[in-house]
Enzyme design. Structure first.
Site, PDB file in Angstrom:
ATOM      1  N   THR B 138      -2.533  -7.068   1.971  1.00  0.00           N
ATOM      2  CA  THR B 138      -2.866  -6.140   0.884  1.00  0.00           C
ATOM      3  C   THR B 138      -3.330  -7.001  -0.292  1.00  0.00           C
ATOM      4  O   THR B 138      -4.473  -7.424  -0.298  1.00  0.00           O
ATOM      5  CB  THR B 138      -1.672  -5.209   0.557  1.00  0.00           C
ATOM      6  OG1 THR B 138      -0.508  -5.980   0.314  1.00  0.00           O
ATOM      7  CG2 THR B 138      -1.427  -4.241   1.700  1.00  0.00           C
ATOM      8  N   LYS B 164       2.602 -10.402   6.468  1.00  0.00           N
ATOM      9  CA  LYS B 164       2.076 -10.109   5.128  1.00  0.00           C
ATOM     10  C   LYS B 164       3.250 -10.040   4.170  1.00  0.00           C
ATOM     11  O   LYS B 164       4.370  -9.707   4.581  1.00  0.00           O
ATOM     12  CB  LYS B 164       1.281  -8.812   5.094  1.00  0.00           C
ATOM     13  CG  LYS B 164       2.146  -7.553   5.106  1.00  0.00           C
ATOM     14  CD  LYS B 164       1.402  -6.317   4.664  1.00  0.00           C
ATOM     15  CE  LYS B 164       1.141  -6.295   3.177  1.00  0.00           C
ATOM     16  NZ  LYS B 164       2.302  -5.963   2.336  1.00  0.00           N
ATOM     17  N   THR B 175       5.649  -4.705   0.438  1.00  0.00           N
ATOM     18  CA  THR B 175       6.195  -4.582   1.787  1.00  0.00           C
ATOM     19  C   THR B 175       6.037  -5.885   2.544  1.00  0.00           C
ATOM     20  O   THR B 175       5.011  -6.530   2.461  1.00  0.00           O
ATOM     21  CB  THR B 175       5.471  -3.462   2.562  1.00  0.00           C
ATOM     22  OG1 THR B 175       5.844  -2.216   2.011  1.00  0.00           O
ATOM     23  CG2 THR B 175       5.857  -3.484   4.037  1.00  0.00           C
ATOM     24  N   GLU B 258       3.846 -12.223  -5.652  1.00  0.00           N
ATOM     25  CA  GLU B 258       2.952 -11.739  -6.707  1.00  0.00           C
ATOM     26  C   GLU B 258       3.026 -12.605  -7.960  1.00  0.00           C
ATOM     27  O   GLU B 258       4.088 -12.750  -8.560  1.00  0.00           O
ATOM     28  CB  GLU B 258       3.264 -10.287  -7.028  1.00  0.00           C
ATOM     29  CG  GLU B 258       2.840  -9.403  -5.873  1.00  0.00           C
ATOM     30  CD  GLU B 258       3.205  -7.953  -6.099  1.00  0.00           C
ATOM     31  OE1 GLU B 258       2.470  -7.112  -5.601  1.00  0.00           O
ATOM     32  OE2 GLU B 258       4.202  -7.682  -6.767  1.00  0.00           O
ATOM     33  N   ASN B 360       1.644  -5.783 -11.554  1.00  0.00           N
ATOM     34  CA  ASN B 360       2.481  -4.607 -11.396  1.00  0.00           C
ATOM     35  C   ASN B 360       2.468  -3.624 -12.566  1.00  0.00           C
ATOM     36  O   ASN B 360       3.255  -2.692 -12.614  1.00  0.00           O
ATOM     37  CB  ASN B 360       3.917  -5.042 -11.082  1.00  0.00           C
ATOM     38  CG  ASN B 360       3.996  -5.597  -9.684  1.00  0.00           C
ATOM     39  OD1 ASN B 360       3.676  -4.904  -8.723  1.00  0.00           O
ATOM     40  ND2 ASN B 360       4.357  -6.863  -9.566  1.00  0.00           N
TER      41      ASN B 360
END
Lengths: 364, 364
Positions: B138, B164, B175, B258, B360
């Site tokens: 993603t 992932k 996820t 992230e 985010n």
């Protein structure tokens, strides 16, 4: 109005580099009943260990507080320093004195400054708590103080509270300290029980970053000088006042979390048990993804339900109802009905912003 | 070298907005033994519920994966969609097929795209996993894949893994998905047991932000086509290969967290129990304050000891020894000796940066 028979002071003792007040004291006119809760962190500071001993005995004359030096993980030297700290204060204010430190972990306290600071405090004692509230701050942006007076059988009983939240001068631990004074006349066991109950729905339901400090404490002194005895009939009124004070301080700490731009209030209803309600509310208030969504003004229910889903609370994801309120304002409220019972709980947090990263990253 | 008897594909099915591959499939030449672990989040996705049923039976022919739509919290419609998803795949690849979804929570899947995507996948099947590894990403920045071949009694056995991590197109849930293929010939019960054991020291010891997804899964297919039976003698060699694959993927996920600029490796030794070693390592790897310190290149031991202190591990703060390594490099290692026993554990995380906040936060 402040509780009868307490004096407060706040001074600069040369601990902070920026010349701001860095030591404070609360002194009761006479020895007070004391109660409180302390951090669950195993690596607790010397002052916390000392406080636990005094809390078991249940009486104290004063509380002395310093910033900049947490005196945690400082070994035997730290314990000796804390004992000396208490001795200095007890000579000036009478004993026992509770000590409370916040600041850098692992550095020894400069006792000369502490001694000078304590002597200055003695000269500055007065009937208002403004200087004290200022002196216990570290990187908090605002002073956190409140006083609440209620009538019991026609007489005034006052509860006052002062707190500091998460923030530090030299990046280190976020410590939460809260000091409650009251002129209620109350048994030690009862005070301890309600402090524990009220802490559970206030300070224990806030979260800034999930890191529990080595120095967290909430301490309460009750000197009885109102002349009002907290018996079974008076208890609900007194406990309501205490609750109002602690929840106010808890929310003020959350709103002033490091880098925060918004207060987040999470209301969970319809939980199977009180424990589950609290877990669910706290999981949402503490979720980094929800905190980022609050910062971004994004009512992201997927993140909320995922946080509730990992909280330990039981519910049927298809029956959950939720709404967001005040997305563009300073307080964002998230209401969640788990539709699985009758218990409810609140938790408070703040948004997660670049400011948090900046404050907690040394070189930038 | 990849395990014998598996084909992989990855295609663009029109789910993602950016034209990148968004669906993938792994097909075994013959029905394979399957094992796996799934999210502990109560609000789990339809595909997770389905996977649990198939895992109980222990055999599968293929795994189909889509991004962009997590199909979580989508109620009965979501379950019908997932059943249809599986039916489409089973018609093309044989059954049973495990489905795995990642993406936005609460939106229904566009089954037309899914159907078209599955048909495309059928045409693109080949012996290498590159397109598949790309298709399941993603907002991951890098592909995560690895293959390891070991010799058992003179014959090759291969374990391959693709994963992932945490990241999303539309800000939603992070996820973690991992897909392991092997040509080992192994009993379902034994495979399940070692997948669980190895997951405990790999995927369950990484943390990006503490948020557990609704869709997390690690699935493994073993088709036996190497002809090598995993008996008691072969087990250690096979388990070592599986461990290498899973730890590689776990570290790759943590490093690609992230906003991350650094991988953090935490090694805890001298713990009283294995459980305490794991708790301590994970508490440090997950502490926002430690993560910020790693970002800032600050070897802040106070934050580390405070994180260990709240982890549940027992130790004497005065006996703990720690050192930091690689502060200015891409991998920061924190070694902590609790000096309280013989157990050890590792955990991995990443630094916390402004990048995490940016990714985010919806509007910025």
């Amino acid at each position: 109005m402040l509780p009868k028979g307490f004096q407060y002071a706040g001074v600069y003792a040369g601990l902070k580099d920026n010349g701001k007040k860095d030591m404070g004291v609360i002194v009761s006119e006479r020895k007070a009943v004391c109660a409180g809760v302390t951090t669950t962190n195993l690596a607790c500071a010397a002052c916390v260990k000392r406080a636990r001993k005094i809390l078991r005995r249940g009486a104290a004359k004063a509380i002395i507080v310093n910033t900049k030096y947490a005196n945690a993980c400082t070994g035997k030297q730290g314990e000796r320093d804390d004992a000396e700290y208490a001795k200095i204060a007890e000579k000036l204010f009478g004993g026992p004195v509770l000590t409370a430190s916040t600041g850098v972990i692992g550095q020894n306290m400069p006792l000369d400054n502490i001694r000078r600071g304590a002597e200055l405090l003695k000269k500055e004692l007065r009937d208002d708590y403004d200087a004290f509230a200022e002196a216990i701050l570290t990187t908090d942006l605002v002073v956190k103080k409140i006083s609440k007076t209620v009538q019991i059988l026609g007489r005034d009983v006052t509860v006052a509270g002062v707190a500091k939240g998460s923030g530090m001068i030299h990046p280190d631990m976020a410590t939460m300290l809260a000091f409650i004074t009251t002129d209620a006349d109350i048994d030690r066991g009862l005070l301890q029980r309600i402090i524990r109950e009220v802490t559970a729905i206030s300070f224990n339901q806030i979260t800034v970053d999930g890191d529990t400090s080595t120095n967290d404490m909430c301490l309460c002194l009750a000197n009885g000088l109102s002349g009002v005895r907290i018996d079974r009939q008076a208890l609900p009124i007194f406990q309501a006042a205490l609750t109002e004070v602690l929840i106010y301080l808890a929310k003020a700490i959350a709103a002033d979390g490091e880098g925060a731009t918004k207060l987040m209030e999470v209301n969970v209803t319809g939980a199977r048990s009180l424990k589950e309600a609290r877990l669910a509310a706290k999981a949402v208030a503490g979720s980094p993804l929800v905190k980022c969504a609050v910062y971004g003004g994004d009512d992201n229910w997927g993140r909320v339900i995922a946080a509730v889903g990992r909280s330990g609370a039981r519910f049927d994801p298809e029956k959950v109802r939720m709404n967001w309120d005040g997305l563009q304002s300073k307080t964002v409220t998230i209401n969640i009905d788990l539709a699985n019972g009758r218990e409810s709980a609140q938790a408070w947090g703040c948004d997660l912003t670049e400011g948090y990263i900046k404050i907690n990253t040394k070189y930038n």
